[in-house]
Write a protein that holds these residues in place. Structure first.
Motif, PDB file in Angstrom:
ATOM      1  N   LEU A  19      32.035  40.668  46.572  1.00 14.31           N
ATOM      2  CA  LEU A  19      32.944  41.291  46.377  1.00 14.31           C
ATOM      3  C   LEU A  19      33.920  40.398  44.694  1.00 14.31           C
ATOM      4  O   LEU A  19      34.277  39.892  45.576  1.00 14.31           O
ATOM      5  N   ARG A  20      33.915  41.036  44.127  1.00 11.02           N
ATOM      6  CA  ARG A  20      34.467  41.447  42.655  1.00 11.02           C
ATOM      7  C   ARG A  20      35.455  41.758  41.891  1.00 11.02           C
ATOM      8  O   ARG A  20      35.015  43.228  42.533  1.00 11.02           O
ATOM      9  N   GLU A  21      36.205  41.643  41.886  1.00 13.64           N
ATOM     10  CA  GLU A  21      37.164  42.355  41.009  1.00 13.64           C
ATOM     11  C   GLU A  21      37.691  42.154  39.973  1.00 13.64           C
ATOM     12  O   GLU A  21      37.318  40.680  39.045  1.00 13.64           O
ATOM     13  N   PHE A  22      37.931  43.106  39.107  1.00 16.90           N
ATOM     14  CA  PHE A  22      37.255  42.662  37.135  1.00 16.90           C
ATOM     15  C   PHE A  22      38.466  43.520  36.476  1.00 16.90           C
ATOM     16  O   PHE A  22      38.611  45.133  37.102  1.00 16.90           O
ATOM     17  N   MET A  49      55.186  36.861  29.195  1.00 12.14           N
ATOM     18  CA  MET A  49      56.313  35.942  27.822  1.00 12.14           C
ATOM     19  C   MET A  49      57.516  36.931  28.032  1.00 12.14           C
ATOM     20  O   MET A  49      58.754  35.813  27.342  1.00 12.14           O
ATOM     21  N   GLN A  50      57.508  38.019  27.815  1.00 13.93           N
ATOM     22  CA  GLN A  50      58.857  38.449  27.343  1.00 13.93           C
ATOM     23  C   GLN A  50      59.695  38.721  28.902  1.00 13.93           C
ATOM     24  O   GLN A  50      60.761  38.276  28.639  1.00 13.93           O
ATOM     25  N   ARG A  51      59.077  38.723  30.207  1.00 12.59           N
ATOM     26  CA  ARG A  51      59.531  38.643  31.424  1.00 12.59           C
ATOM     27  C   ARG A  51      59.576  37.752  32.487  1.00 12.59           C
ATOM     28  O   ARG A  51      60.436  38.083  33.319  1.00 12.59           O
ATOM     29  N   TYR A  52      59.204  36.960  31.760  1.00 10.01           N
ATOM     30  CA  TYR A  52      58.619  36.138  33.790  1.00 10.01           C
ATOM     31  C   TYR A  52      59.651  34.432  32.915  1.00 10.01           C
ATOM     32  O   TYR A  52      58.609  33.952  32.234  1.00 10.01           O
ATOM     33  N   GLU A  53      59.311  33.827  33.895  1.00  9.89           N
ATOM     34  CA  GLU A  53      60.050  32.488  33.625  1.00  9.89           C
ATOM     35  C   GLU A  53      60.524  31.250  34.454  1.00  9.89           C
ATOM     36  O   GLU A  53      60.567  30.551  33.904  1.00  9.89           O
ATOM     37  N   LYS A  54      60.118  31.721  35.736  1.00  9.57           N
ATOM     38  CA  LYS A  54      59.482  30.744  36.501  1.00  9.57           C
ATOM     39  C   LYS A  54      58.434  29.703  36.326  1.00  9.57           C
ATOM     40  O   LYS A  54      56.998  30.436  35.590  1.00  9.57           O
ATOM     41  N   PRO A  55      58.141  29.084  37.687  1.00  6.71           N
ATOM     42  CA  PRO A  55      57.008  28.038  36.886  1.00  6.71           C
ATOM     43  C   PRO A  55      56.417  28.429  37.639  1.00  6.71           C
ATOM     44  O   PRO A  55      55.197  27.881  38.118  1.00  6.71           O
ATOM     45  N   GLU A  56      56.252  29.021  38.685  1.00  5.58           N
ATOM     46  CA  GLU A  56      55.321  29.262  39.532  1.00  5.58           C
ATOM     47  C   GLU A  56      54.335  30.025  39.174  1.00  5.58           C
ATOM     48  O   GLU A  56      54.398  30.977  37.939  1.00  5.58           O
ATOM     49  N   ILE A  57      53.159  29.879  39.227  1.00  7.42           N
ATOM     50  CA  ILE A  57      51.865  30.522  39.308  1.00  7.42           C
ATOM     51  C   ILE A  57      52.173  32.112  39.193  1.00  7.42           C
ATOM     52  O   ILE A  57      52.470  32.424  40.711  1.00  7.42           O
ATOM     53  N   ILE A  58      51.541  32.975  38.568  1.00  4.56           N
ATOM     54  CA  ILE A  58      51.488  34.239  38.750  1.00  4.56           C
ATOM     55  C   ILE A  58      50.244  35.357  37.974  1.00  4.56           C
ATOM     56  O   ILE A  58      49.526  34.682  37.067  1.00  4.56           O
ATOM     57  N   ASN A  59      49.074  36.039  39.473  1.00  5.03           N
ATOM     58  CA  ASN A  59      48.443  36.291  39.505  1.00  5.03           C
ATOM     59  C   ASN A  59      48.093  37.420  38.636  1.00  5.03           C
ATOM     60  O   ASN A  59      49.299  38.290  37.937  1.00  5.03           O
ATOM     61  N   VAL A  60      47.437  37.894  37.365  1.00  7.82           N
ATOM     62  CA  VAL A  60      46.999  39.117  37.059  1.00  7.82           C
ATOM     63  C   VAL A  60      45.691  39.397  37.591  1.00  7.82           C
ATOM     64  O   VAL A  60      44.240  38.677  36.593  1.00  7.82           O
ATOM     65  N   GLY A  61      45.952  40.511  37.628  1.00  7.56           N
ATOM     66  CA  GLY A  61      44.681  41.214  38.590  1.00  7.56           C
ATOM     67  C   GLY A  61      44.607  42.853  38.845  1.00  7.56           C
ATOM     68  O   GLY A  61      45.934  43.410  38.458  1.00  7.56           O
ATOM     69  N   THR A  62      43.807  43.626  39.075  1.00  5.67           N
ATOM     70  CA  THR A  62      43.906  45.143  39.445  1.00  5.67           C
ATOM     71  C   THR A  62      44.288  45.577  40.660  1.00  5.67           C
ATOM     72  O   THR A  62      45.170  46.422  40.881  1.00  5.67           O
ATOM     73  N   GLY A  63      43.617  44.483  41.253  1.00  3.76           N
ATOM     74  CA  GLY A  63      43.819  44.923  43.157  1.00  3.76           C
ATOM     75  C   GLY A  63      42.871  46.027  43.126  1.00  3.76           C
ATOM     76  O   GLY A  63      43.017  46.583  44.287  1.00  3.76           O
ATOM     77  N   GLU A  64      41.936  46.172  42.620  1.00  4.72           N
ATOM     78  CA  GLU A  64      40.882  46.734  43.435  1.00  4.72           C
ATOM     79  C   GLU A  64      39.663  45.763  43.057  1.00  4.72           C
ATOM     80  O   GLU A  64      39.686  44.902  42.207  1.00  4.72           O
ATOM     81  N   GLU A  65      38.666  46.186  44.515  1.00  7.72           N
ATOM     82  CA  GLU A  65      37.645  44.984  43.695  1.00  7.72           C
ATOM     83  C   GLU A  65      35.542  45.787  44.339  1.00  7.72           C
ATOM     84  O   GLU A  65      36.492  47.371  44.516  1.00  7.72           O
ATOM     85  N   THR A  66      34.993  45.547  43.973  1.00  8.31           N
ATOM     86  CA  THR A  66      33.653  46.037  43.893  1.00  8.31           C
ATOM     87  C   THR A  66      32.447  45.173  43.800  1.00  8.31           C
ATOM     88  O   THR A  66      32.582  44.288  43.891  1.00  8.31           O
ATOM     89  N   SER A  67      31.459  45.567  44.645  1.00  9.38           N
ATOM     90  CA  SER A  67      30.320  44.453  45.186  1.00  9.38           C
ATOM     91  C   SER A  67      29.540  44.077  43.931  1.00  9.38           C
ATOM     92  O   SER A  67      29.750  45.413  43.195  1.00  9.38           O
ATOM     93  N   ILE A  68      28.783  43.460  43.432  1.00  8.85           N
ATOM     94  CA  ILE A  68      28.500  42.935  42.635  1.00  8.85           C
ATOM     95  C   ILE A  68      26.702  44.074  42.325  1.00  8.85           C
ATOM     96  O   ILE A  68      26.584  45.081  41.440  1.00  8.85           O
ATOM     97  N   LEU A  69      26.585  44.666  43.838  1.00  7.52           N
ATOM     98  CA  LEU A  69      25.617  45.772  43.661  1.00  7.52           C
ATOM     99  C   LEU A  69      26.205  46.709  43.137  1.00  7.52           C
ATOM    100  O   LEU A  69      26.013  47.809  41.678  1.00  7.52           O
ATOM    101  N   GLU A  70      27.567  47.683  43.366  1.00 10.47           N
ATOM    102  CA  GLU A  70      28.079  48.754  43.002  1.00 10.47           C
ATOM    103  C   GLU A  70      28.268  48.342  41.488  1.00 10.47           C
ATOM    104  O   GLU A  70      28.026  49.509  40.526  1.00 10.47           O
ATOM    105  N   LEU A  71      28.886  47.464  40.856  1.00 10.45           N
ATOM    106  CA  LEU A  71      29.110  46.855  39.654  1.00 10.45           C
ATOM    107  C   LEU A  71      27.919  47.248  38.722  1.00 10.45           C
ATOM    108  O   LEU A  71      28.084  47.929  37.458  1.00 10.45           O
TER     109      LEU A  71
END
Length: 313
Positions: free
Chosen positions: A209-212, A226-248
């Motif tokens: 299962l992968r997220e694209f 760049m405009q709104r985040y200031e914390k040194p902690e990393i932040i994930n950037v994704g869609t929150g949706e996943e699909t299998s390689i076969l479905e892809l």
């Protein structure tokens, strides 16, 4: 960051860097600084120092990196580790020396442990073993994250790090062996259609299962952060949706117009069994992606077709 701020986009010809550059242009930022790899070798410390001294950027998007798929990462670990360490070390250090106001470092979802709890939260970093096939690339990116955090802690620098999920889009790499799964499949289905083949073989079992995420959505997210985040902690950037390689594969086959059978080569590696990012931290700030997988693949295929003479090499 205002419209006249001097902004350096490192890696502006790559898929991610070009998406950031397009977004900045679209939103009216007029003082953009770029250099091709032929003009500036980011692995060269002296050259990077001279570039920063001459240009004095105020903001830096660090999207330059040596990238590739499972096979390339597995076959060329020294290149992926050394080149990426040098690129990011030089740019981050120069950003510190020449008083850059803010820097955004682009990491990767492969920084997380192979069997991290799903969806993957930012806190999972360094909590387990990495996926062996892309360990060198992941270690370089982790070093970049830690370097940004170190400059924040020791010097108070506004150096932040974003971790994108799997990306695709304009200017992707369609090399038959060294590309990521989505562009590799897109090319394979296209060639199968052109050659009237009855079957396309997918690496592995088709079950991972992968997220694209469409790269231009990431470009928008980078400007947002760049405009709104200031914390040194990393932040994930994704869609929150996943699909299998076969479905892809089925979505790609439909976009390409391939009508044949889909088979499997189970001797090839699957990679991580499931990888979904927990992007709730980003979503809580008010950013959400705009492009569906079906729409994004359709647009990407048209881009592939417009440059097919280059991709055919």
């Amino acid at each position: 960051m205002n419209k006249e701020s001097k902004i350096y986009v490192a890696g502006h010809r790559g898929m991610v860097g070009s998406a950031i550059y397009r977004k900045l242009q679209k939103d009216g930022y007029t003082n953009l600084v770029v250099a091709t790899s032929a003009e500036l070798d980011l692995r060269n410390t002296t050259a990077v120092d001279e570039f920063f001294r001459e240009n004095q950027p105020e903001y830096v998007f660090l999207a330059a990196a040596k990238v590739g798929g499972i096979l390339a990462n597995n076959n060329y670990p020294a290149d992926f580790l050394y080149d990426n360490l040098m690129i990011q070390n030089n740019v981050i250090e120069a950003s510190f020396r020449y008083n850059v106001e803010k820097l955004l470092f682009l990491g990767s979802s492969c920084i997380y442990p192979k069997f991290a709890p799903q969806p993957i939260k930012e806190e999972s970093l360094l909590s387990g073993y990495l996926e062996p096939t892309n360990e060198a690339y992941a270690i370089a990116k982790i070093a970049g994250i830690k370097l940004c955090q170190a400059y924040h802690k020791q010097h108070g620098k506004r150096f932040i790090s974003a971790m994108p999920t799997n990306l695709y889009g304009f200017g992707d790499n369609y090399h038959p062996e060294n590309s990521h799964v989505l562009p590799a499949l897109l090319r394979r289905f296209h060639e199968a259609k052109e050659n009237n083949l009855e079957e396309v073989i997918i690496w592995g079992t088709g079950t991972p299962l992968r997220e694209f995420m469409f790269a231009d959505d990431l470009g928008a997210a980078c400007l947002f952060l760049m405009q709104r985040y200031e914390k040194p902690e990393i932040i994930n950037v994704g869609t929150g949706e996943e699909t299998s390689i076969l479905e892809l594969a089925h979505v790609i086959a439909e976009a390409v117009g391939f009508k044949g059978h889909i088979g499997f080569d189970k001797s090839k590696p699957d990679g991580t069994p499931r990888k979904l990012m927990d992007s709730s931290r980003l979503h809580s700030l008010g950013f959400h992606h705009q492009t569906s997988l079906k729409e994004g693949i359709s647009v990407t295929y048209q881009d592939f077709l417009s440059k097919i003479a280059v991709y055919a090499k």
